[in-house]
Design an enzyme around this catalytic site. Structure first.
Site, PDB file in Angstrom:
ATOM      1  N   ASN A   1      33.149  65.859  44.458  1.00  0.00           N
ATOM      2  CA  ASN A   1      33.113  65.255  46.056  1.00  0.00           C
ATOM      3  C   ASN A   1      32.900  66.184  47.137  1.00  0.00           C
ATOM      4  O   ASN A   1      33.457  66.037  47.998  1.00  0.00           O
ATOM      5  CB  ASN A   1      34.169  63.908  46.304  1.00  0.00           C
ATOM      6  CG  ASN A   1      35.437  65.783  46.086  1.00  0.00           C
ATOM      7  OD1 ASN A   1      35.679  66.401  45.371  1.00  0.00           O
ATOM      8  ND2 ASN A   1      36.793  64.542  45.428  1.00  0.00           N
TER       9      ASN A   1
ATOM     10  N   ARG B   1      43.459  71.353  52.443  1.00  0.00           N
ATOM     11  CA  ARG B   1      45.383  71.076  52.382  1.00  0.00           C
ATOM     12  C   ARG B   1      45.935  70.939  53.924  1.00  0.00           C
ATOM     13  O   ARG B   1      46.077  71.898  54.032  1.00  0.00           O
ATOM     14  CB  ARG B   1      45.508  71.718  51.126  1.00  0.00           C
ATOM     15  CG  ARG B   1      45.198  71.632  49.729  1.00  0.00           C
ATOM     16  CD  ARG B   1      45.317  70.394  49.400  1.00  0.00           C
ATOM     17  NE  ARG B   1      44.964  69.538  47.600  1.00  0.00           N
ATOM     18  CZ  ARG B   1      43.786  69.274  48.279  1.00  0.00           C
ATOM     19  NH1 ARG B   1      43.573  68.439  49.178  1.00  0.00           N
ATOM     20  NH2 ARG B   1      42.914  68.675  46.635  1.00  0.00           N
TER      21      ARG B   1
ATOM     22  N   GLN C   1      51.470  63.738  50.356  1.00  0.00           N
ATOM     23  CA  GLN C   1      51.189  62.990  49.989  1.00  0.00           C
ATOM     24  C   GLN C   1      51.504  62.039  48.874  1.00  0.00           C
ATOM     25  O   GLN C   1      52.224  62.538  48.276  1.00  0.00           O
ATOM     26  CB  GLN C   1      49.812  62.985  49.521  1.00  0.00           C
ATOM     27  CG  GLN C   1      49.028  63.422  51.456  1.00  0.00           C
ATOM     28  CD  GLN C   1      47.763  64.213  50.992  1.00  0.00           C
ATOM     29  OE1 GLN C   1      46.909  64.815  52.252  1.00  0.00           O
ATOM     30  NE2 GLN C   1      47.178  63.980  49.785  1.00  0.00           N
TER      31      GLN C   1
ATOM     32  N   HIS D   1      43.955  61.075  53.018  1.00  0.00           N
ATOM     33  CA  HIS D   1      43.189  60.608  52.676  1.00  0.00           C
ATOM     34  C   HIS D   1      42.082  60.832  51.873  1.00  0.00           C
ATOM     35  O   HIS D   1      42.220  60.006  50.502  1.00  0.00           O
ATOM     36  CB  HIS D   1      44.255  61.937  51.164  1.00  0.00           C
ATOM     37  CG  HIS D   1      43.314  63.059  50.433  1.00  0.00           C
ATOM     38  ND1 HIS D   1      44.209  64.146  50.031  1.00  0.00           N
ATOM     39  CD2 HIS D   1      42.050  64.279  50.094  1.00  0.00           C
ATOM     40  CE1 HIS D   1      43.439  65.009  49.482  1.00  0.00           C
ATOM     41  NE2 HIS D   1      42.451  64.857  49.640  1.00  0.00           N
TER      42      HIS D   1
HETATM   43  P1  NAD Z   1      35.211  75.971  46.102  1.00  0.00           P
HETATM   44  O1  NAD Z   1      35.773  77.070  44.510  1.00  0.00           O
HETATM   45  O2  NAD Z   1      33.847  76.130  46.158  1.00  0.00           O
HETATM   46  O3  NAD Z   1      34.994  77.500  47.377  1.00  0.00           O
HETATM   47  C1  NAD Z   1      36.579  77.444  47.680  1.00  0.00           C
HETATM   48  C2  NAD Z   1      36.322  78.337  48.409  1.00  0.00           C
HETATM   49  O4  NAD Z   1      37.488  79.530  49.040  1.00  0.00           O
HETATM   50  C3  NAD Z   1      35.815  80.455  47.882  1.00  0.00           C
HETATM   51  O5  NAD Z   1      34.462  80.367  48.465  1.00  0.00           O
HETATM   52  C4  NAD Z   1      36.612  81.186  47.737  1.00  0.00           C
HETATM   53  O6  NAD Z   1      35.818  81.948  47.346  1.00  0.00           O
HETATM   54  C5  NAD Z   1      37.177  80.710  48.964  1.00  0.00           C
HETATM   55  N1  NAD Z   1      39.055  81.136  49.476  1.00  0.00           N
HETATM   56  C6  NAD Z   1      39.454  81.501  48.729  1.00  0.00           C
HETATM   57  N2  NAD Z   1      41.118  81.640  48.688  1.00  0.00           N
HETATM   58  C7  NAD Z   1      40.627  82.158  50.154  1.00  0.00           C
HETATM   59  C8  NAD Z   1      41.029  82.758  51.002  1.00  0.00           C
HETATM   60  N3  NAD Z   1      42.445  83.272  50.654  1.00  0.00           N
HETATM   61  N4  NAD Z   1      40.592  83.528  52.338  1.00  0.00           N
HETATM   62  C9  NAD Z   1      39.504  83.486  52.444  1.00  0.00           C
HETATM   63  N5  NAD Z   1      38.545  82.672  51.420  1.00  0.00           N
HETATM   64  C10 NAD Z   1      39.073  81.795  49.769  1.00  0.00           C
HETATM   65  O7  NAD Z   1      35.754  74.669  46.780  1.00  0.00           O
HETATM   66  P2  NAD Z   1      35.461  73.348  47.198  1.00  0.00           P
HETATM   67  O8  NAD Z   1      34.756  72.560  46.240  1.00  0.00           O
HETATM   68  O9  NAD Z   1      34.702  74.075  48.563  1.00  0.00           O
HETATM   69  O10 NAD Z   1      36.910  73.158  47.782  1.00  0.00           O
HETATM   70  C11 NAD Z   1      37.936  73.858  48.042  1.00  0.00           C
HETATM   71  C12 NAD Z   1      38.830  73.252  48.793  1.00  0.00           C
HETATM   72  O11 NAD Z   1      38.346  72.008  49.574  1.00  0.00           O
HETATM   73  C13 NAD Z   1      39.633  72.747  47.584  1.00  0.00           C
HETATM   74  O12 NAD Z   1      40.236  73.376  46.863  1.00  0.00           O
HETATM   75  C14 NAD Z   1      40.532  71.274  47.976  1.00  0.00           C
HETATM   76  O13 NAD Z   1      41.665  71.712  48.518  1.00  0.00           O
HETATM   77  C15 NAD Z   1      39.291  70.781  49.401  1.00  0.00           C
HETATM   78  N6  NAD Z   1      39.223  69.478  48.826  1.00  0.00           N
HETATM   79  C16 NAD Z   1      39.712  68.645  49.381  1.00  0.00           C
HETATM   80  C17 NAD Z   1      38.649  67.652  49.433  1.00  0.00           C
HETATM   81  C18 NAD Z   1      39.037  66.166  50.206  1.00  0.00           C
HETATM   82  O14 NAD Z   1      39.051  64.683  49.684  1.00  0.00           O
HETATM   83  N7  NAD Z   1      39.819  66.241  51.151  1.00  0.00           N
HETATM   84  C19 NAD Z   1      38.093  67.006  48.262  1.00  0.00           C
HETATM   85  C20 NAD Z   1      37.683  68.397  47.552  1.00  0.00           C
HETATM   86  C21 NAD Z   1      38.079  69.372  47.597  1.00  0.00           C
END
Ligand code: NAD
Length: 385
Positions: free
Chosen positions: A147, A285, A314, A333
């Protein structure tokens, strides 16, 4: 026999199934980085159906029961007498969605003595205490990329809604009004603004790609730098950290996982470094932002708007201050659980279960924790330094 406990959000108040607005959703065979979309042996649902609520059962229930497994599907997850807590002690697998998370705290994991696999039907496994899962050698898996584009689209929608001040203008129409001066007093163009992306993983990069045609100046920070050709093509300005990034942008979008490093990161001290009248869209988050600091920044004008779809906890309680703070565009959400996204993460959940039940390896990109350590995507994105 395996016992699988599936925690899902309640059915629509109008009844299940809903009357669908469309008949089909497109099939997405692969994602922008070439990763294939889920490849289960079969699916028992029609893509586009509501699968994330209890009656939808992620399309898994008949298949699993047909194989002789015990399946519990519930939305009752709060407090020690909940259905979830009743079934935890002999559950082998727990499945939940971030939108309605089954918080697997250290105490709950301690009582789940048979638990081997926690699946996030979606992306974001911070509702599972990953440290305890590592210690207990429980596998934590999520449906990576399922997603991400859904969330990127929601992010772009909310950036535009905040900057152009769409929601109050729509309300004026619904209320029968036509005062143009009222409607435009906080409305700006996105064109020419500086937009910063915190964490350019799957979602963050997709947001950068989607915002580039709006003629904005794009900035970003991440633990890992994007390839040089991507930076050049999108005209990206790199910053070493979020602290270095925020003074240079008018809009910040947030896409990092919730970890020890990111929890509470957007606090009063960081907000003081933002330009006056900045906007934040956080679909990552809720707990990455300090709840009350966001309210204060909106009230003082440091922030001109805040949106996103993630809260803590949540479901958000009825008196959560983000429901009533000024100039917000929050949704519940929902960004990652469009009907289109559900088809992918339900299929991905089945793919993970098929592998687990057959004793075969789960795709590495789906793994967050495995074999007593962070693994796959977890090792890349969740492991803190
Ligand atoms: P991903 O794993 O592709 O990307 C996460 C990125 O965060 C990576 O590039 C990583 O290097 C970076 N990162 C981690 N810790 C960091 C820090 N301290 N400083 C800088 N960069 C940092 O994940 P994604 O698919 O892009 O999803 C990201 C987040 O979005 C998920 O972990 C989730 O919490 C959230 N999400 C929310 C929904 C929603 O419905 N709202 C859906 C999917 C994901």
């Amino acid at each position: 026999m395996t016992k699988i406990v599936i925690v899902l959000y309640p059915d629509p108040e109008s009844g299940y199934p809903p009357r669908y607005a469309r008949d089909v959703v497109p099939t997405i065979p692969s994602y922008p980085n070439g990763q294939t979309a889920p490849t289960p042996a079969a699916i028992d649902f029609i893509p586009g159906e509501l699968l994330g609520s209890v009656s939808g059962g992620l399309g898994l229930v008949d298949w699993l029961r047909g194989l002789g497994h015990e399946v519990v599907v519930t939305s009752d997850k709060e407090g020690p007498d909940s259905e979830l807590d009743k079934h935890l002690p002999d559950a082998d697998v727990v499945i939940s969605q971030p939108f309605w998370p089954a918080y697997l705290t250290p105490e709950r994991i301690e009582r789940a003595t048979r638990l081997k696999l926690a699946i996030t039907a979606g992306i974001g496994s911070d509702h599972v205490d990953l440290r305890t899962a590592i210690d207990r050698r429980i596998t934590v898996a999520e449906v990576t990329y399922s997603n991400s584009i859904s969330v990127a689209e929601h992010t772009v929608m909310q950036v535009l809604a905040l900057v152009r001040d769409y929601l109050p203008q729509h309300q004026i129409v619904r209320d029968g009004g036509w005062n143009i001066a009222d409607a435009v007093q906080r409305s700006y163009d996105l064109e020419g603004l500086d937009v910063g992306v915190f964490a350019a993983g799957r979602i963050g990069r997709a947001v950068l790609e989607r915002l580039a045609p709006f003629a904005v100046k794009l900035h970003y920070t991440d633990r890992y730098r994007l390839p040089e050709d991507v930076e050049a093509r999108l005209g990206l300005i790199w910053h070493e950290s979020i602290v270095d990034l925020v003074p240079h942008v008018d809009v910040l979008t947030v896409h990092a996982p919730l970890t020890e490093e990111t929890e509470g990161l957007i606090d009063d001290a960081l907000l003081a470094k933002f330009r006056r009248g900045s906007y934040i869209v956080n679909p990552a988050r809720g707990a990455i932002a300090d709840r009350d600091a966001i309210v204060r920044a909106l009230e003082s004008g440091r922030l001109a708007g805040y949106a996103g779809d993630v809260w803590f906890p949540q479901p958000a309680p009825a008196d959560h201050p983000w429901r009533t703070m000024p100039h917000h565009g929050m949704t519940p959400h929902t960004s990652g659980t469009s009907l289109s996204a559900q088809a992918r993460y339900a299929a991905g959940t089945r793919e993970i279960l098929e592998a687990f039940l057959a004793g075969k390896p789960i795709r590495s990109e789906y793994l967050i924790v495995d074999g007593g350590d962070y693994a796959g995507t977890g090792a890349h994105s969740y492991k803190t330094r």
